[in-house]
Design an enzyme around this catalytic site. Structure first.
Site, PDB file in Angstrom:
ATOM      1  N   LYS A 186       0.698  -0.964  -0.160  1.00 30.04           N
ATOM      2  CA  LYS A 186      -0.071  -0.036   0.037  1.00 30.04           C
ATOM      3  C   LYS A 186       0.914   0.982  -0.076  1.00 30.04           C
ATOM      4  O   LYS A 186       1.365   1.673   1.005  1.00 30.04           O
ATOM      5  CB  LYS A 186      -1.273  -0.012   1.490  1.00 30.04           C
ATOM      6  CG  LYS A 186      -1.969   0.343   0.803  1.00 30.04           C
ATOM      7  CD  LYS A 186      -1.989   2.096   0.380  1.00 30.04           C
ATOM      8  CE  LYS A 186      -2.061   2.871   2.027  1.00 30.04           C
ATOM      9  NZ  LYS A 186      -1.895   4.475   2.008  1.00 30.04           N
ATOM     10  N   GLU A 261       9.703   1.006  10.985  1.00 32.79           N
ATOM     11  CA  GLU A 261      10.935   2.071   9.867  1.00 32.79           C
ATOM     12  C   GLU A 261       9.697   2.949  10.602  1.00 32.79           C
ATOM     13  O   GLU A 261       9.716   3.526   9.750  1.00 32.79           O
ATOM     14  CB  GLU A 261      11.055   1.230   8.766  1.00 32.79           C
ATOM     15  CG  GLU A 261      11.944   0.149   8.717  1.00 32.79           C
ATOM     16  CD  GLU A 261      13.246   0.435   9.262  1.00 32.79           C
ATOM     17  OE1 GLU A 261      13.820   1.102   9.677  1.00 32.79           O
ATOM     18  OE2 GLU A 261      14.062  -0.207   8.187  1.00 32.79           O
ATOM     19  N   CYS A 295      14.360  10.153   6.541  1.00 31.96           N
ATOM     20  CA  CYS A 295      13.386   9.789   7.618  1.00 31.96           C
ATOM     21  C   CYS A 295      15.191  10.367   8.763  1.00 31.96           C
ATOM     22  O   CYS A 295      14.551  10.132   9.655  1.00 31.96           O
ATOM     23  CB  CYS A 295      13.369   8.204   7.781  1.00 31.96           C
ATOM     24  SG  CYS A 295      14.239   7.217   6.830  1.00 31.96           S
ATOM     25  N   GLU A 396       9.999  15.938  14.840  1.00 31.21           N
ATOM     26  CA  GLU A 396      10.496  15.634  13.271  1.00 31.21           C
ATOM     27  C   GLU A 396       9.407  16.587  12.494  1.00 31.21           C
ATOM     28  O   GLU A 396       8.463  16.791  12.256  1.00 31.21           O
ATOM     29  CB  GLU A 396       9.993  14.458  13.137  1.00 31.21           C
ATOM     30  CG  GLU A 396      10.729  13.896  11.964  1.00 31.21           C
ATOM     31  CD  GLU A 396      10.597  12.786  11.314  1.00 31.21           C
ATOM     32  OE1 GLU A 396       9.360  11.899  11.371  1.00 31.21           O
ATOM     33  OE2 GLU A 396      11.130  11.643  10.267  1.00 31.21           O
TER      34      GLU A 396
HETATM   35  P1  NAD Z   1       2.916   8.539   7.291  1.00 31.24           P
HETATM   36  O1  NAD Z   1       2.824   7.584   8.337  1.00 31.24           O
HETATM   37  O2  NAD Z   1       1.804  10.180   7.353  1.00 31.24           O
HETATM   38  O3  NAD Z   1       2.059   7.334   5.948  1.00 31.24           O
HETATM   39  C1  NAD Z   1       3.166   6.189   5.819  1.00 31.24           C
HETATM   40  C2  NAD Z   1       1.916   5.302   4.853  1.00 31.24           C
HETATM   41  O4  NAD Z   1       1.375   4.656   5.629  1.00 31.24           O
HETATM   42  C3  NAD Z   1       1.039   5.978   4.136  1.00 31.24           C
HETATM   43  O5  NAD Z   1       1.166   4.851   3.356  1.00 31.24           O
HETATM   44  C4  NAD Z   1       0.069   6.286   4.133  1.00 31.24           C
HETATM   45  O6  NAD Z   1      -0.973   5.938   3.469  1.00 31.24           O
HETATM   46  C5  NAD Z   1      -0.376   5.037   5.222  1.00 31.24           C
HETATM   47  N1  NAD Z   1      -1.231   5.578   5.926  1.00 31.24           N
HETATM   48  C6  NAD Z   1      -1.673   6.222   7.023  1.00 31.24           C
HETATM   49  N2  NAD Z   1      -2.763   6.518   8.294  1.00 31.24           N
HETATM   50  C7  NAD Z   1      -2.527   5.169   8.205  1.00 31.24           C
HETATM   51  C8  NAD Z   1      -3.215   4.376   9.559  1.00 31.24           C
HETATM   52  N3  NAD Z   1      -4.223   5.142  10.177  1.00 31.24           N
HETATM   53  N4  NAD Z   1      -3.390   2.928   8.936  1.00 31.24           N
HETATM   54  C9  NAD Z   1      -2.581   2.804   8.382  1.00 31.24           C
HETATM   55  N5  NAD Z   1      -1.686   3.212   7.490  1.00 31.24           N
HETATM   56  C10 NAD Z   1      -1.551   4.152   7.216  1.00 31.24           C
HETATM   57  O7  NAD Z   1       3.939   8.376   6.171  1.00 31.24           O
HETATM   58  P2  NAD Z   1       4.252   9.681   5.379  1.00 31.24           P
HETATM   59  O8  NAD Z   1       3.679  11.248   5.664  1.00 31.24           O
HETATM   60  O9  NAD Z   1       4.209   8.999   4.156  1.00 31.24           O
HETATM   61  O10 NAD Z   1       6.331   9.722   5.317  1.00 31.24           O
HETATM   62  C11 NAD Z   1       6.304  10.455   6.232  1.00 31.24           C
HETATM   63  C12 NAD Z   1       7.299  10.077   7.941  1.00 31.24           C
HETATM   64  O11 NAD Z   1       7.794   8.774   6.640  1.00 31.24           O
HETATM   65  C13 NAD Z   1       8.336  10.505   8.278  1.00 31.24           C
HETATM   66  O12 NAD Z   1       8.164  10.150   9.880  1.00 31.24           O
HETATM   67  C14 NAD Z   1       9.120   9.842   7.713  1.00 31.24           C
HETATM   68  O13 NAD Z   1      10.958   9.977   9.231  1.00 31.24           O
HETATM   69  C15 NAD Z   1       9.477   8.078   7.960  1.00 31.24           C
HETATM   70  N6  NAD Z   1       9.876   7.331   7.444  1.00 31.24           N
HETATM   71  C16 NAD Z   1      11.333   6.687   7.910  1.00 31.24           C
HETATM   72  C17 NAD Z   1      11.670   6.203   7.406  1.00 31.24           C
HETATM   73  C18 NAD Z   1      12.410   5.029   7.816  1.00 31.24           C
HETATM   74  O14 NAD Z   1      13.467   4.226   7.731  1.00 31.24           O
HETATM   75  N7  NAD Z   1      12.331   5.044   9.235  1.00 31.24           N
HETATM   76  C19 NAD Z   1      11.963   5.804   5.700  1.00 31.24           C
HETATM   77  C20 NAD Z   1      11.155   6.588   5.119  1.00 31.24           C
HETATM   78  C21 NAD Z   1      10.702   7.477   6.173  1.00 31.24           C
END
Ligand code: NAD
Ligand code: MN
Length: 502
Positions: A186, A261, A295, A396
């Site tokens: 997803k 992650e 991230c 963040e």
């Molecule tokens: P997000 O949590 O908003 O969304 C991530 C994914 O989860 C998307 O596909 C979204 O549609 C889905 N999602 C949203 N709400 C959900 C829910 N309630 N239940 C299940 N799925 C849901 O993250 P983002 O804004 O897309 O990405 C940014 C974040 O990702 C930052 O915090 C960044 O640090 C983190 N990140 C971490 C890593 C790592 O390896 N640790 C790598 C890249 C990004």
């Protein structure tokens, strides 16, 4: 609902459907949403909008593929060969994939090239790693034999963010299918395009139908639904810490396996005995790479007092030379912000720092980029005179914003570095290797960079301490996170055992 057999289509096109059970399909309600180009603000393509019914169908397709076992029971060298084929098809379409990644994410050419290349190398890495992934034979007291089998976990929901669309898709799909799992990916609604094409490529390479499914839609609806779905055995999630907590709670209802992650607020420590120029260049890359939407962004910069002035002069001067421009140009350093909403979040953080008395040493507002007036652009921003209680230091931001302060000595550097709920990464700049090793040992983070701006390569474990999550990706050990260990104990003596002495 449109249905057609999956085949590799033009990488760039006007309409992207999902792939469920090897079929290219629209959403069950026939709805589509629009994917945008963040650099221009213009619509890019229509994307099928998944419903819960589509998630159900994807889980069912993944389950059937898993239980019939065509993929998981295929010889490991065949799986390995297929994964190498995925990589080679991706290589043959490298420039098209890079372009699509840029159009949908607004990131710069060099960032996109590096990330798409890494996605390819991930498949190659796991194609190699899987052939040596094996169980063990364990010593037993007496005439017994014990061996372990690594069996694929089953149906895995994989939910990924928008900042590294293609690379995150590869981090998820490659290890899972290497061991024989089936997946439902997803992607983030903002950036689903390259993940859809990657799924098409998996099929073209010969991955059987139902092993790799992709559904595109709203996280709060279908993502959340997958996290609680009874037919899902594991959730692998990358995204915000808050979303990760929600997913973990939902997944607990059926005791799904979970890897998370999550977010970061990584420290970057510049000691007075570092190569200052290398530290300046590495620190600039550490925060402004991928427009700060990383991230592992080193968003808290701590400089030893005695070199603070000298460091900052060069750091600010070089930051002014960062080029914001057409993301498709090789001379562009900093691309667009993913969305207007995210830009507003970034700006409100910067405003909060100003209100709390910090100094905006550079940037601090929307950027104007010629020819891209309707896109989402933010100036590389450096904030000084901060203290540890400010929101910009604690939370963040996920944009091109770095906060800078000082430390006196090694002890204080470590204390400040660890003064966070996150623990994803940290960078250390010093020529003193003993010190670097000591400090690396004391920092609570999953990845430590010593005199290096780079943190992640196929084979190097990546993941968090503390609230940056748990589990490691990108490495051999990831294979274990997609398997169960089965222990087989057998008696090898010649006389029957009679444990009750009856
Ligand atoms: P997000 O949590 O908003 O969304 C991530 C994914 O989860 C998307 O596909 C979204 O549609 C889905 N999602 C949203 N709400 C959900 C829910 N309630 N239940 C299940 N799925 C849901 O993250 P983002 O804004 O897309 O990405 C940014 C974040 O990702 C930052 O915090 C960044 O640090 C983190 N990140 C971490 C890593 C790592 O390896 N640790 C790598 C890249 C990004
Ligand atoms: Mn988000």
């Amino acid at each position: 609902m449109s249905t057609s057999k999956t085949e590799i289509k033009a990488v760039k096109r006007d309409l992207y459907d999902m792939i469920i059970g090897g079929q290219s399909v629209g959403g069950s309600e026939g709805e589509y949403f629009v994917a945008y180009n963040p650099a221009t603000g213009e619509p890019l393509a229509k994307v099928a909008k998944a419903t819960k019914a589509d998630a159900d169908r994807a889980v069912e397709a993944a389950r059937i593929a898993f239980e019939t076992g065509k993929w998981k029971r295929s010889p490991v060298n065949k799986r390995s060969r297929t994964m190498n084929k995925i990589a080679s098809i991706m290589r043959s379409r490298f420039n098209e994939l890079v372009e699509l990644e840029i159009l949908n994410s607004g990131k710069s050419l060099s960032a996109a090239q590096g990330q798409v290349m890494q996605a390819i190398e991930d498949f190659e890495f796991y194609a190699g790693a899987i052939v040596s992934h094996r169980g063990a034979v364990n010593p037993m007291p007496g005439p017994f034999m014990n061996y372990t089998l690594k069996e694929p976990l089953g149906v895995c929901a994989q939910i990924i963010p928008w900042n590294y669309p293609m690379m995150m898709a590869a981090w998820k799909i490659a290890p899972a299918i290497a061991v024989g799992c089936s997946v439902i990916l997803k992607p983030a609604s903002l950036t689903p395009l390259t993940a859809i094409v990657m799924t098409e490529i998996c099929h073209e390479a010969g991955v059987p139908e139902g092993v790799v499914n992709i559904i595109t839609g709203d996280g709060a609806t279908v993502g959340s639904y997958l996290a609680e779905h009874e037919g899902v055995d594991k959730v692998a999630f990358t995204g915000e810490t808050g979303t990760g907590k929600d997913i973990m709670a939902k997944a607990s209802q059926t005791l799904k396996r979970v890897t998370l992650e999550l977010g970061g607020k990584s420290p970057n420590l510049v000691f007075d005995d570092s190569d200052i120029d290398a530290a300046v260049d590495g620190s600039l890359f550490g925060i402004f790479y991928n427009t700060g939407q990383s991230c592992e962004a080193r968003s808290r910069l701590y400089v030893q007092e005695s070199v603070y002035e000298a460091f900052m002069e060069k750091f600010v001067e070089k930051a002014k030379r960062l080029v914001l421009g057409n993301p498709l140009d090789s001379g562009t350093h900093v691309g667009a912000i993913i969305s207007e909403r995210q830009l507003e979040v970034i700006d409100s953080y910067v405003k909060s720092a100003e209100a709390e008395g910090a100094t905006i040493a550079l940037g601090g507002g929307r950027a104007k980029v010629d020819g891209f007036e309707n896109g989402h652009w933010y100036l590389p921003t450096i904030i000084t005179d901060v203290n540890e209680d400010m929101k910009v230091v604690k939370e963040e931001i996920f944009g091109p914003v770095v906060v800078v302060s000082t430390f006196k000595d090694e002890k204080e550097a470590v204390k400040l570095a660890n003064n966070t709920d996150f623990g994803l990464a940290a960078a250390i700049w010093t020529k003193d290797h003993a010190k670097a090793t000591r400090v690396a040992g004391m920092i609570q983070a999953g990845t430590i960079m010593i005199n290096s701006p780079f943190s992640a390569f196929p084979g190097t474990p990546f993941g968090g301490y503390k609230q940056s999550g748990f589990g490691r990706e990108l490495c051999i050990e990831t294979l274990d996170l997609y398997t169960e260990t089965k222990s087989v104990v057998s008696y090898t003596g010649s006389r029957p055992l009679n444990p009750f002495n009856l």
